[in-house]
Design a protein around this motif. Structure first.
Motif, PDB file in Angstrom:
ATOM      1  N   PRO A   1       0.831  -1.205   0.000  1.00  0.00           N
ATOM      2  CA  PRO A   1       0.000   0.000   0.000  1.00  0.00           C
ATOM      3  C   PRO A   1       0.866   1.256   0.000  1.00  0.00           C
ATOM      4  CG  PRO A   1      -0.037  -1.059   2.146  1.00  0.00           C
ATOM      5  CD  PRO A   1       0.716  -1.962   1.227  1.00  0.00           C
ATOM      6  N   THR A   2       0.312   2.289  -0.532  1.00  0.00           N
ATOM      7  CA  THR A   2       1.033   3.558  -0.532  1.00  0.00           C
ATOM      8  C   THR A   2       0.509   4.426   0.602  1.00  0.00           C
ATOM      9  OG1 THR A   2      -0.545   4.498  -2.087  1.00  0.00           O
ATOM     10  CG2 THR A   2       1.426   3.474  -3.019  1.00  0.00           C
ATOM     11  N   GLY A   3       1.294   5.395   0.983  1.00  0.00           N
ATOM     12  CA  GLY A   3       0.873   6.290   2.051  1.00  0.00           C
ATOM     13  C   GLY A   3       1.205   5.717   3.415  1.00  0.00           C
ATOM     14  N   THR A   4       0.586   6.278   4.430  1.00  0.00           N
ATOM     15  CA  THR A   4       0.830   5.823   5.793  1.00  0.00           C
ATOM     16  C   THR A   4      -0.420   5.174   6.357  1.00  0.00           C
ATOM     17  OG1 THR A   4       0.180   7.954   6.699  1.00  0.00           O
ATOM     18  CG2 THR A   4       2.516   7.662   6.205  1.00  0.00           C
TER      19      THR A   4
END
Length: 145
Positions: free
Chosen positions: A35-38
């Motif tokens: 997944p991307t982001g936090t």
């Protein structure tokens, strides 16, 4: 230099055999991209009063959490509370030196009806044991026999 090349030469038939053996597999690597982001994470204490917990599991469809303690006890966390009495206490049969102890717990899919479960531990002589037990009439207690 020519001699070194001959020592490491791989026969063409071997290369073809290795290449052919890797073809036609029914398995593919379809690992999804990370997944991307936090992702927000937080730690929360679930229970206190455990002695060297090694493993946490639950039977299929059961809301209770079962905690394996190295010293030989299996404890239950029920509705957020650690039950005082252990589900199963094998402390007298378990060796706890170094990497030894009560190491694992598994519930089969039919646990709700059979009451059967399996534990993995190191016995007093240091031998690895895998033993089957049954829950007692009280669902929060196992039959030690």
């Amino acid at each position: 230099m020519g001699r070194i090349r001959r020592l490491f030469r791989i026969p063409r038939s071997l290369i073809l055999l290795v290449a052919a053996s890797s073809c036609g597999s029914e398995f593919t690597n379809e690992t999804p991209a990370p997944p991307t982001g936090t992702v927000p994470l937080a730690l929360a204490e679930v229970a206190a009063g455990l002695d060297f917990p090694l493993y946490l599991t639950a039977p299929p469809g059961d809301p209770r959490l079962f905690v394996v303690e190295k010293g030989g006890a299996i404890r239950i966390i029920k509705e957020g509370t650690l039950l005082e009495a252990p589900f199963l206490d094998l402390a007298r049969q378990v060796s706890t030196g170094s990497e030894q102890g009560l190491l694992g717990l598994a519930f089969p899919p039919d646990y709700a009806t059979s009451g059967r479960f399996v534990v993995h531990y190191t016995d007093a002589e240091g031998d690895t044991r895998v033993s089957t037990f049954l829950a007692s009439g009280d669902p929060d207690r196992a039959d030690p026999g």
